[in-house]
Design an enzyme around this catalytic site. Structure first.
Site, mmCIF file in Angstrom:
data_model
loop_
_atom_site.group_PDB
_atom_site.id
_atom_site.type_symbol
_atom_site.label_atom_id
_atom_site.label_comp_id
_atom_site.label_asym_id
_atom_site.label_seq_id
_atom_site.Cartn_x
_atom_site.Cartn_y
_atom_site.Cartn_z
ATOM 1 N N ARG A 173 0.808 -1.225 0.000
ATOM 2 C CA ARG A 173 0.000 0.000 0.000
ATOM 3 C C ARG A 173 0.837 1.271 0.000
ATOM 4 N NH1 ARG A 173 -2.989 -0.739 5.420
ATOM 5 N NH2 ARG A 173 -0.840 -1.322 5.938
ATOM 6 N N GLU A 190 8.817 7.583 10.722
ATOM 7 C CA GLU A 190 8.914 8.753 11.578
ATOM 8 C C GLU A 190 10.069 9.606 11.053
ATOM 9 O OE1 GLU A 190 9.392 7.559 15.639
ATOM 10 O OE2 GLU A 190 7.361 6.728 15.786
ATOM 11 N N GLN A 202 12.371 26.068 13.752
ATOM 12 C CA GLN A 202 11.798 26.504 12.477
ATOM 13 C C GLN A 202 11.936 25.398 11.450
ATOM 14 O OE1 GLN A 202 12.972 30.488 11.236
ATOM 15 N NE2 GLN A 202 12.989 29.886 9.078
ATOM 16 N N ASP A 203 10.889 25.178 10.650
ATOM 17 C CA ASP A 203 10.909 24.244 9.529
ATOM 18 C C ASP A 203 10.796 25.030 8.226
ATOM 19 O OD1 ASP A 203 10.906 22.245 11.416
ATOM 20 O OD2 ASP A 203 9.313 21.091 10.468
ATOM 21 N N ASN A 204 11.599 24.650 7.230
ATOM 22 C CA ASN A 204 11.574 25.310 5.926
ATOM 23 C C ASN A 204 11.417 24.276 4.824
ATOM 24 O OD1 ASN A 204 12.171 27.759 7.239
ATOM 25 N ND2 ASN A 204 14.367 27.460 6.975
ATOM 26 N N ARG A 257 22.059 26.150 -4.623
ATOM 27 C CA ARG A 257 21.822 27.117 -3.549
ATOM 28 C C ARG A 257 22.950 27.013 -2.532
ATOM 29 N NH1 ARG A 257 16.526 29.019 -4.048
ATOM 30 N NH2 ARG A 257 15.096 27.688 -5.236
ATOM 31 N N HIS A 282 25.748 28.811 2.185
ATOM 32 C CA HIS A 282 25.160 29.786 3.101
ATOM 33 C C HIS A 282 25.457 29.470 4.564
ATOM 34 C CE1 HIS A 282 21.868 30.271 -0.207
ATOM 35 N NE2 HIS A 282 22.940 30.979 -0.485
ATOM 36 N N LYS A 296 21.152 22.442 11.074
ATOM 37 C CA LYS A 296 20.106 22.090 10.122
ATOM 38 C C LYS A 296 20.002 20.577 9.976
ATOM 39 C CE LYS A 296 20.712 26.264 7.301
ATOM 40 N NZ LYS A 296 21.072 26.780 5.944
ATOM 41 N N HIS A 311 26.455 25.702 4.183
ATOM 42 C CA HIS A 311 25.618 24.645 3.610
ATOM 43 C C HIS A 311 25.148 25.042 2.217
ATOM 44 C CE1 HIS A 311 21.472 22.980 2.929
ATOM 45 N NE2 HIS A 311 22.170 21.877 3.053
ATOM 46 N N TYR A 341 13.935 21.221 5.646
ATOM 47 C CA TYR A 341 14.930 21.214 6.712
ATOM 48 C C TYR A 341 14.420 21.908 7.970
ATOM 49 C CZ TYR A 341 16.225 25.817 4.658
ATOM 50 O OH TYR A 341 16.213 27.089 4.130
#
Length: 202
Positions: free
Chosen positions: A28, A33, A51-53, A63, A66, A75, A122, A135
């Protein structure tokens, strides 16, 4: 408990972790988790996320690299669609592996997560037609606090997969393409960062 497998200090760099969740699948579909505080603490990872992005990018988008200067972020990154090559560069001045990097392919199939603690730059390159990237962060995004480094700095020497081109003395994407001809796609800001020696003068 025990729903994750953690490989610590990957690439010989203290603090970097690759995390593999237990995937429960049948005809299925599957369940897993993606984060469990108890399991993380049991594995010795006690960071707190605030914080979640999530981002979506097309093939050839790069990208990075940074970091935040005064409010560094840890992260926990993963890919929910497509594939990326994800990179962390050690910027801790007192680290034995300062300036070293580790890269890993994160895909919707392998479901691996990569934990990058504070003190790293990163970035990632999209390898699939489209990639959705998620992340969790240990500190909030602070406008005006962002720093960065050239993605192609020869001092770091990141081997970005599928990328063809040679360093011309700047972070410009001009002259770089993917193996299938897709042009490398960087923001204007990311094409102006300097190399590690000019960014950090200890």
């Amino acid at each position: 408990m025990g729903q994750i497998k953690v490989e610590k200090n990957v690439g010989g760099i203290q603090g970097l972790c690759v995390i593999e969740p237990t995937v429960h699948g049948d005809s299925r579909g599957y369940f897993m988790e993606t984060y469990n505080e108890n399991d993380m603490k049991e594995a010795g990872l006690d960071m707190v996320f605030v914080q979640d992005n999530q981002s979506c990018s097309t093939k050839g988008v790069l990208r990075g690299l940074h970091f935040q200067k005064q409010f560094p972020q840890g992260k926990l990154v993963r890919v929910i669609k497509g594939s990326v090559y994800d990179v962390a560069v050690d910027l801790r001045s007192d680290s034995e592996t300062y300036g070293k990097y580790y890269g890993i392919e994160l895909t919707e199939e392998n479901k691996k997560q990569f934990y990058i603690p504070q003190g790293f730059a990163h970035g990632f390159l999209v390898l699939s037609d489209v990639a959705e990237f998620c992340y969790k962060c240990t500190d909030f995004y602070h406008p005006g606090d962002e720093g960065g480094m050239a993605w192609n700095d020869p001092e770091i020497g990141i081997q970005w997969p599928q990328v063809k081109g040679s360093y011309q003395g700047s972070a410009s994407a001009e002259g770089y393409v993917m193996e299938d001809g897709t042009a490398l796609n960087l923001s204007d800001k990311d094409q102006k960062w300097l190399g590690i020696k000019d960014t950090f003068k200890f």
